[in-house]
Write an enzyme that holds these catalytic residues in place. Structure first.
Site, PDB file in Angstrom:
ATOM      1  N   THR A 134      -4.272  54.428  15.178  1.00 64.09           N
ATOM      2  CA  THR A 134      -3.342  54.451  14.047  1.00 64.09           C
ATOM      3  C   THR A 134      -2.654  53.095  13.837  1.00 64.09           C
ATOM      4  O   THR A 134      -2.277  52.424  14.799  1.00 64.09           O
ATOM      5  CB  THR A 134      -2.277  55.541  14.293  1.00 64.09           C
ATOM      6  OG1 THR A 134      -2.954  56.766  14.545  1.00 64.09           O
ATOM      7  CG2 THR A 134      -1.359  55.715  13.098  1.00 64.09           C
ATOM      8  N   GLU A 135      -2.509  52.742  12.569  1.00 61.78           N
ATOM      9  CA  GLU A 135      -1.838  51.487  12.198  1.00 61.78           C
ATOM     10  C   GLU A 135      -0.720  51.812  11.218  1.00 61.78           C
ATOM     11  O   GLU A 135      -0.732  52.890  10.606  1.00 61.78           O
ATOM     12  CB  GLU A 135      -2.853  50.549  11.531  1.00 61.78           C
ATOM     13  CG  GLU A 135      -4.005  50.219  12.459  1.00 61.78           C
ATOM     14  CD  GLU A 135      -4.981  49.215  11.865  1.00 61.78           C
ATOM     15  OE1 GLU A 135      -4.809  48.836  10.679  1.00 61.78           O
ATOM     16  OE2 GLU A 135      -5.883  48.802  12.601  1.00 61.78           O
ATOM     17  N   PRO A 136       0.207  50.879  11.005  1.00 62.87           N
ATOM     18  CA  PRO A 136       1.285  51.158  10.048  1.00 62.87           C
ATOM     19  C   PRO A 136       0.738  51.564   8.677  1.00 62.87           C
ATOM     20  O   PRO A 136       1.328  52.376   7.986  1.00 62.87           O
ATOM     21  CB  PRO A 136       2.054  49.838   9.983  1.00 62.87           C
ATOM     22  CG  PRO A 136       1.777  49.178  11.304  1.00 62.87           C
ATOM     23  CD  PRO A 136       0.392  49.592  11.700  1.00 62.87           C
ATOM     24  N   SER A 140      -4.161  58.914   8.654  1.00 57.90           N
ATOM     25  CA  SER A 140      -5.204  59.889   8.295  1.00 57.90           C
ATOM     26  C   SER A 140      -6.463  59.163   7.830  1.00 57.90           C
ATOM     27  O   SER A 140      -7.581  59.550   8.150  1.00 57.90           O
ATOM     28  CB  SER A 140      -4.715  60.773   7.151  1.00 57.90           C
ATOM     29  OG  SER A 140      -3.534  61.431   7.527  1.00 57.90           O
ATOM     30  N   GLN A 292      14.598  96.718  15.149  1.00 56.46           N
ATOM     31  CA  GLN A 292      13.327  96.805  14.436  1.00 56.46           C
ATOM     32  C   GLN A 292      12.905  95.408  14.008  1.00 56.46           C
ATOM     33  O   GLN A 292      11.749  95.043  14.099  1.00 56.46           O
ATOM     34  CB  GLN A 292      13.466  97.694  13.188  1.00 56.46           C
ATOM     35  CG  GLN A 292      13.531  99.159  13.499  1.00 56.46           C
ATOM     36  CD  GLN A 292      12.235  99.643  14.128  1.00 56.46           C
ATOM     37  OE1 GLN A 292      11.924  99.318  15.263  1.00 56.46           O
ATOM     38  NE2 GLN A 292      11.479 100.420  13.388  1.00 56.46           N
ATOM     39  N   GLY A 352      19.703  83.806  16.550  1.00 60.53           N
ATOM     40  CA  GLY A 352      20.845  83.634  15.647  1.00 60.53           C
ATOM     41  C   GLY A 352      21.503  82.287  15.859  1.00 60.53           C
ATOM     42  O   GLY A 352      20.813  81.279  16.084  1.00 60.53           O
ATOM     43  N   GLU A 376      -3.515  63.708  16.084  1.00 58.18           N
ATOM     44  CA  GLU A 376      -4.976  63.937  16.054  1.00 58.18           C
ATOM     45  C   GLU A 376      -5.467  64.628  14.793  1.00 58.18           C
ATOM     46  O   GLU A 376      -6.217  65.617  14.847  1.00 58.18           O
ATOM     47  CB  GLU A 376      -5.412  64.734  17.279  1.00 58.18           C
ATOM     48  CG  GLU A 376      -5.744  63.810  18.414  1.00 58.18           C
ATOM     49  CD  GLU A 376      -6.938  64.283  19.223  1.00 58.18           C
ATOM     50  OE1 GLU A 376      -6.813  64.249  20.440  1.00 58.18           O
ATOM     51  OE2 GLU A 376      -7.965  64.666  18.657  1.00 58.18           O
ATOM     52  N   THR A 378      -3.867  65.473  10.775  1.00 57.02           N
ATOM     53  CA  THR A 378      -2.842  66.405  10.274  1.00 57.02           C
ATOM     54  C   THR A 378      -3.509  67.704   9.786  1.00 57.02           C
ATOM     55  O   THR A 378      -4.727  67.747   9.581  1.00 57.02           O
ATOM     56  CB  THR A 378      -2.080  65.780   9.086  1.00 57.02           C
ATOM     57  OG1 THR A 378      -2.997  65.618   7.994  1.00 57.02           O
ATOM     58  CG2 THR A 378      -1.457  64.443   9.446  1.00 57.02           C
TER      59      THR A 378
END
Ligand SMILES: Cc1cc2nc3c(=O)[nH]c(=O)nc-3n(C[C@H](O)[C@H](O)[C@H](O)COP(=O)(O)OP(=O)(O)OC[C@H]3O[C@@H](n4cnc5c(N)ncnc54)[C@H](O)[C@@H]3O)c2cc1C
Length: 395
Positions: A134-136, A140, A292, A352, A376, A378
């Site tokens: 990956t590069e800047p 993808s 439930q 909650g 790896e 998207t």
């Protein structure tokens, strides 16, 4: 016929992983998350794990008896889920070849394997490897990498930048992908082994993430970085036709089921935390509809976790059977992070207001899980891969 039977040794490995997870991975993952810093490589736990032969659950070389069945992918999936259940960040922080392993093992020449695996046989201190694609400006769209490789006598000169590369600051070496000619697209891709300390491998720095803090994600620059010609992974002959890019994709297909199942590990941890909370707070004097809703949510989580796990197992089984698994691996990778995001979100709902409090583990899981849909390939990219294969839609 799919078989889940992978031998007694796998069961023993799983038991060791469970013990390691309970004693170390989860407590250290929580500690790193609170400090907002990766666990440093000199932490005594890494040496202990290394000396006990426990490394990252992917990138493991197959210790197969001659003629015996291949089980590496299924063992990888089994261990990856268990370790991720205890802490996904810590499971990637563990020493080992990591994502650097598959390209070296599948593309490397015998001499390269001998040389670059050698440090990993040293038990006096832990060792890591890394994988830098990956590069800047190219994630993808891996075909769009800009890091250049120019031949200069008996060396290659690399120039460019890589980002979000796991464990690269502590790595013995990094598999760095570069292009010899951008106009060739994927056919121009080459993989190089860049060793730590190589002049021109510069500006190594942490990226701060919202989750999975225990392992380091780092960026670096390659500035006139001179790499010996012998470090071109696979040698010149390997890159005839589209083999370079195919090498990268093949290594992703082999590791993708294990990455996908890590999301299942996180989902299972969220399920257990929510179930325990629901059990603790179950009181007969409370109105029934509330329970439930717990039950319905827990049943939904359990059902989807099971489906996701089976997808991963099928993709891994195909890999072990040395059959194509691109569609199945993409299905698993597209599906599991999504259901894990749903599971962690349901867990927060069940707790909650306590669900968003930092002393409850589900809050950390909620932050950890998001990156699983990004690493790896998207979710969107996996769906494109499936569409292309299943209905012939163009890339
Ligand atoms: C925790 C972590 C660890 C990582 N470790 C490594 C590592 O060890 N080595 C390594 O090389 N990389 C690593 N990466 C990088 C990772 O592989 C990339 O982040 C990923 O490939 C996505 O690329 P990008 O971030 O540039 O996003 P982009 O490619 O810019 O995508 C941005 C968004 O657009 C969507 N998109 C892109 N193209 C299309 C399209 N054609 N159609 C529809 N939607 C599209 C994507 O799905 C995404 O949602 C890591 C990332 C993270 C978060």
């Amino acid at each position: 016929m799919i078989t889940f039977e992978i031998g007694a040794e796998a069961g023993a490995q799983l038991e060791r992983a469970r013990e390691l997870g309970r004693r170390y991975l989860r407590p250290l993952g929580i500690e790193a998350d609170r400090k907002r810093e990766p666990v440093p490589p000199e932490h005594p736990f890494f040496l202990l794990a290394w000396q006990q032969g426990i490394g990252q659950p992917i990138g493991v070389e197959e210790p197969r008896a001659a003629g015996g069945p291949r089980t590496a992918a299924r063992r990888g999936v089994l261990l990856a889920e268990e370790m991720s259940y205890w802490d996904r960040g810590m499971s990637v922080a563990l020493p080992g070849l990591g994502l650097g392993g598959p390209p070296l093992l599948s593309m490397g020449t015998p001499e390269q394997k001998e040389r670059f695996l050698a440090p990993f046989r040293d038990t006096t201190r832990p060792h890591w490897a890394a994988f830098g694609m990956t590069e800047p400006g190219a994630g993808s769209d891996v075909a769009g990498i800009q890091t250049s490789a120019v031949r200069d006598g008996d060396a290659w000169i690399l120039n460019g930048a890589k980002t979000f590369i796991s464990n690269s600051m502590r790595a013995e070496w990094i598999v760095v992908w570069a292009t010899i000619d951008k106009s060739l697209g994927r056919a121009g891709h080459r993989a190089f082994i860049v060793e730590r300390g190589t002049p021109g491998l510069e500006d190594l720095r942490y990226e701060h993430k919202m989750g999975l803090i225990a392992y380091e994600s780092s960026s670096f620059t390659l500035r006139d970085c001179r790499v010996p010609a012998l470090h071109l992974l696979g040698g010149e002959a390997h890159y005839a036709g589209r083999a370079g890019f195919k090498g990268a994709m093949k290594s992703f297909n082999a590791t993708r089921p294990a990455i996908a199942v890590m999301a299942i590990g996180i989902a299972r941890a969220a399920y257990d935390a929510a179930r325990d909370f629901a059990r603790q707070h179950y009181r007969l004097d409370r109105p029934i509809p509330r329970y439930q809703r717990y039950r319905e949510k827990l049943a939904r989580m359990a059902r989807k976790i099971e489906v996701g796990r089976l997808l991963c197992w099928r993709a891994a089984w195909l890999a072990d059977a040395e059959q194509p698994n691109e569609v199945e691996a993409s299905m698993a990778k597209a599906f599991c992070p999504q259901i894990a995001q749903e599971a962690t979100s349901l867990a927060v709902e069940i707790l909650g207001d306590a669900g968003v409090a930092s002393e409850h583990y589900v809050e950390k899981l909620y932050r950890d899980v998001k990156a699983m849909d990004i690493v790896e390939g998207t979710g969107q990219i996996q769906r494109i891969v499936m569409a292309r294969r299943l209905v012939g839609l163009p890339h």
